[in-house]
Design a protein around this motif. Sequence first.
Motif, PDB file in Angstrom:
ATOM      1  N   UNK A   1     -11.127  -8.880 -17.638  1.00  0.00           N
ATOM      2  CA  UNK A   1     -12.505  -8.398 -17.825  1.00  0.00           C
ATOM      3  C   UNK A   1     -12.847  -8.305 -19.307  1.00  0.00           C
ATOM      4  N   UNK A   2     -11.959  -7.758 -20.099  1.00  0.00           N
ATOM      5  CA  UNK A   2     -12.231  -7.617 -21.531  1.00  0.00           C
ATOM      6  C   UNK A   2     -12.363  -8.975 -22.209  1.00  0.00           C
ATOM      7  N   UNK A   3     -11.481  -9.896 -21.864  1.00  0.00           N
ATOM      8  CA  UNK A   3     -11.554 -11.238 -22.438  1.00  0.00           C
ATOM      9  C   UNK A   3     -12.843 -11.942 -22.027  1.00  0.00           C
ATOM     10  N   UNK A   4     -13.208 -11.799 -20.761  1.00  0.00           N
ATOM     11  CA  UNK A   4     -14.419 -12.458 -20.276  1.00  0.00           C
ATOM     12  C   UNK A   4     -15.671 -11.900 -20.950  1.00  0.00           C
ATOM     13  N   UNK A   5     -15.702 -10.607 -21.234  1.00  0.00           N
ATOM     14  CA  UNK A   5     -16.861 -10.032 -21.918  1.00  0.00           C
ATOM     15  C   UNK A   5     -17.073 -10.698 -23.271  1.00  0.00           C
ATOM     16  N   UNK A   6     -15.978 -10.896 -24.007  1.00  0.00           N
ATOM     17  CA  UNK A   6     -16.082 -11.550 -25.317  1.00  0.00           C
ATOM     18  C   UNK A   6     -16.492 -13.006 -25.170  1.00  0.00           C
ATOM     19  N   UNK A   7     -15.888 -13.724 -24.224  1.00  0.00           N
ATOM     20  CA  UNK A   7     -16.222 -15.133 -24.019  1.00  0.00           C
ATOM     21  C   UNK A   7     -17.656 -15.306 -23.526  1.00  0.00           C
ATOM     22  N   UNK A   8     -18.129 -14.370 -22.710  1.00  0.00           N
ATOM     23  CA  UNK A   8     -19.523 -14.397 -22.259  1.00  0.00           C
ATOM     24  C   UNK A   8     -20.471 -14.208 -23.440  1.00  0.00           C
ATOM     25  N   UNK A   9     -20.154 -13.263 -24.299  1.00  0.00           N
ATOM     26  CA  UNK A   9     -21.007 -12.964 -25.445  1.00  0.00           C
ATOM     27  C   UNK A   9     -21.096 -14.148 -26.406  1.00  0.00           C
ATOM     28  N   UNK A  10     -20.021 -14.935 -26.510  1.00  0.00           N
ATOM     29  CA  UNK A  10     -20.007 -16.077 -27.422  1.00  0.00           C
ATOM     30  C   UNK A  10     -20.511 -17.364 -26.754  1.00  0.00           C
ATOM     31  N   UNK A  11     -20.815 -17.305 -25.471  1.00  0.00           N
ATOM     32  CA  UNK A  11     -21.357 -18.463 -24.774  1.00  0.00           C
ATOM     33  C   UNK A  11     -20.331 -19.455 -24.277  1.00  0.00           C
ATOM     34  N   UNK A  12     -19.028 -19.079 -24.364  1.00  0.00           N
ATOM     35  CA  UNK A  12     -17.992 -20.002 -23.910  1.00  0.00           C
ATOM     36  C   UNK A  12     -17.743 -19.880 -22.407  1.00  0.00           C
ATOM     37  N   UNK A  13     -18.248 -18.827 -21.811  1.00  0.00           N
ATOM     38  CA  UNK A  13     -18.181 -18.610 -20.367  1.00  0.00           C
ATOM     39  C   UNK A  13     -19.545 -18.092 -19.919  1.00  0.00           C
ATOM     40  N   UNK A  14     -19.922 -18.423 -18.713  1.00  0.00           N
ATOM     41  CA  UNK A  14     -21.139 -17.848 -18.128  1.00  0.00           C
ATOM     42  C   UNK A  14     -20.783 -17.271 -16.757  1.00  0.00           C
ATOM     43  N   UNK A  15     -21.597 -16.323 -16.285  1.00  0.00           N
ATOM     44  CA  UNK A  15     -21.364 -15.741 -14.963  1.00  0.00           C
ATOM     45  C   UNK A  15     -22.439 -16.227 -14.011  1.00  0.00           C
ATOM     46  N   UNK A  16     -22.005 -16.735 -12.861  1.00  0.00           N
ATOM     47  CA  UNK A  16     -22.933 -17.259 -11.872  1.00  0.00           C
ATOM     48  C   UNK A  16     -23.509 -16.132 -11.016  1.00  0.00           C
ATOM     49  N   UNK A  17     -24.501 -16.474 -10.202  1.00  0.00           N
ATOM     50  CA  UNK A  17     -25.159 -15.460  -9.380  1.00  0.00           C
ATOM     51  C   UNK A  17     -24.219 -14.867  -8.331  1.00  0.00           C
TER      52      UNK A  17
ATOM     53  N   UNK B   1       2.335 -16.534 -32.716  1.00  0.00           N
ATOM     54  CA  UNK B   1       1.113 -16.573 -31.926  1.00  0.00           C
ATOM     55  C   UNK B   1       0.429 -15.215 -31.920  1.00  0.00           C
ATOM     56  N   UNK B   2      -0.888 -15.234 -31.675  1.00  0.00           N
ATOM     57  CA  UNK B   2      -1.686 -14.016 -31.525  1.00  0.00           C
ATOM     58  C   UNK B   2      -1.954 -13.847 -30.042  1.00  0.00           C
ATOM     59  N   UNK B   3      -1.486 -12.754 -29.467  1.00  0.00           N
ATOM     60  CA  UNK B   3      -1.506 -12.592 -28.014  1.00  0.00           C
ATOM     61  C   UNK B   3      -2.916 -12.663 -27.443  1.00  0.00           C
ATOM     62  N   UNK B   4      -3.890 -12.014 -28.090  1.00  0.00           N
ATOM     63  CA  UNK B   4      -5.246 -12.002 -27.540  1.00  0.00           C
ATOM     64  C   UNK B   4      -5.851 -13.397 -27.520  1.00  0.00           C
ATOM     65  N   UNK B   5      -5.538 -14.197 -28.542  1.00  0.00           N
ATOM     66  CA  UNK B   5      -6.046 -15.569 -28.578  1.00  0.00           C
ATOM     67  C   UNK B   5      -5.396 -16.387 -27.466  1.00  0.00           C
ATOM     68  N   UNK B   6      -4.097 -16.249 -27.309  1.00  0.00           N
ATOM     69  CA  UNK B   6      -3.399 -16.976 -26.250  1.00  0.00           C
ATOM     70  C   UNK B   6      -3.960 -16.620 -24.881  1.00  0.00           C
ATOM     71  N   UNK B   7      -4.243 -15.340 -24.679  1.00  0.00           N
ATOM     72  CA  UNK B   7      -4.753 -14.914 -23.377  1.00  0.00           C
ATOM     73  C   UNK B   7      -6.167 -15.451 -23.135  1.00  0.00           C
ATOM     74  N   UNK B   8      -7.000 -15.474 -24.162  1.00  0.00           N
ATOM     75  CA  UNK B   8      -8.349 -16.022 -24.017  1.00  0.00           C
ATOM     76  C   UNK B   8      -8.281 -17.507 -23.670  1.00  0.00           C
ATOM     77  N   UNK B   9      -7.365 -18.218 -24.312  1.00  0.00           N
ATOM     78  CA  UNK B   9      -7.195 -19.637 -24.003  1.00  0.00           C
ATOM     79  C   UNK B   9      -6.655 -19.829 -22.588  1.00  0.00           C
ATOM     80  N   UNK B  10      -5.776 -18.938 -22.156  1.00  0.00           N
ATOM     81  CA  UNK B  10      -5.273 -18.999 -20.778  1.00  0.00           C
ATOM     82  C   UNK B  10      -6.429 -18.885 -19.779  1.00  0.00           C
ATOM     83  N   UNK B  11      -7.380 -17.992 -20.074  1.00  0.00           N
ATOM     84  CA  UNK B  11      -8.533 -17.807 -19.182  1.00  0.00           C
ATOM     85  C   UNK B  11      -9.376 -19.081 -19.144  1.00  0.00           C
TER      86      UNK B  11
END
Length: 248
Positions: free
Chosen positions: A40-56, A2-12
């Motif tokens: 925070x680092x994982x969310x920044x990447x997921x936000x940039x790719x559109x897989x996560x959004x941040x609410x108001x 497994x690739x740890x960063x991928x696993x952690x992103x999927x966990x999020x």
Amino acid sequence: MSVQSVERALDVLEALAEHGGEAGLSEIAARTGLPYGTIHRLLRTLLARGYVRQESDRRYALGGGLVRLGGIAESMVGVWAQPYLAKMVELSDETANLAVLEGDFVVYVAQVPSPRRLRMFAEVGRRVLPHSTAVGKVLLAGRPEAEAVAVFERTGMPRRTPNTITELDAMRAELETVRRQGYALDLGEEELGVHCLAVPVRDGGRVVAAMSVSGPAERIDALDRDELAEGMRKIASQFGDELGPIAD
């Protein structure tokens, strides 16, 4: 391996899904066990790719980028399900369906019709409320009770036929019966004269879909219910094994 960063992103992403699609940083941390800085680092990447959004309110939610992936994955699951649904048709001689929960609705994603001239059809892509269907009961019985109750409260549990369960306490008791016996019934609750039996599809411990057979009430009622349910559970378990992760 497994690739740890991928696993952690999927966990999020899974943490967000398990909180109904939206969660705060502390809830994500509690679910994943990851440090805040890593999240925070994982969310920044997921936000940039559109897989996560941040609410108001600074909470995080699943993003629109998942819709495209989800639609493609859903169609593929429907293809993979075909041989297993065909086995259910052989078992029952009735139409077999695969359904998933999308928000507050059940969506039929695959079907293999009965060979009989008089047979039931649930159009692929059709969306129905879960309280009046066997597949919906199975799907919500696999969720935490508070989540299921929230769905029923949002939808209002409208009456589809005189047989539809519309009282919350009665539906909570119905879901407990489904959990205990391992299958759900729709006895003319969505459409008069049509009965249905559904079983869960599990990916590991999670209920990710429901498989059912449906037909005219008199034909479904003539089948041995426990024997049919046992055979269907075995088929659904085989399908769940195909959907599950491959062991290292």
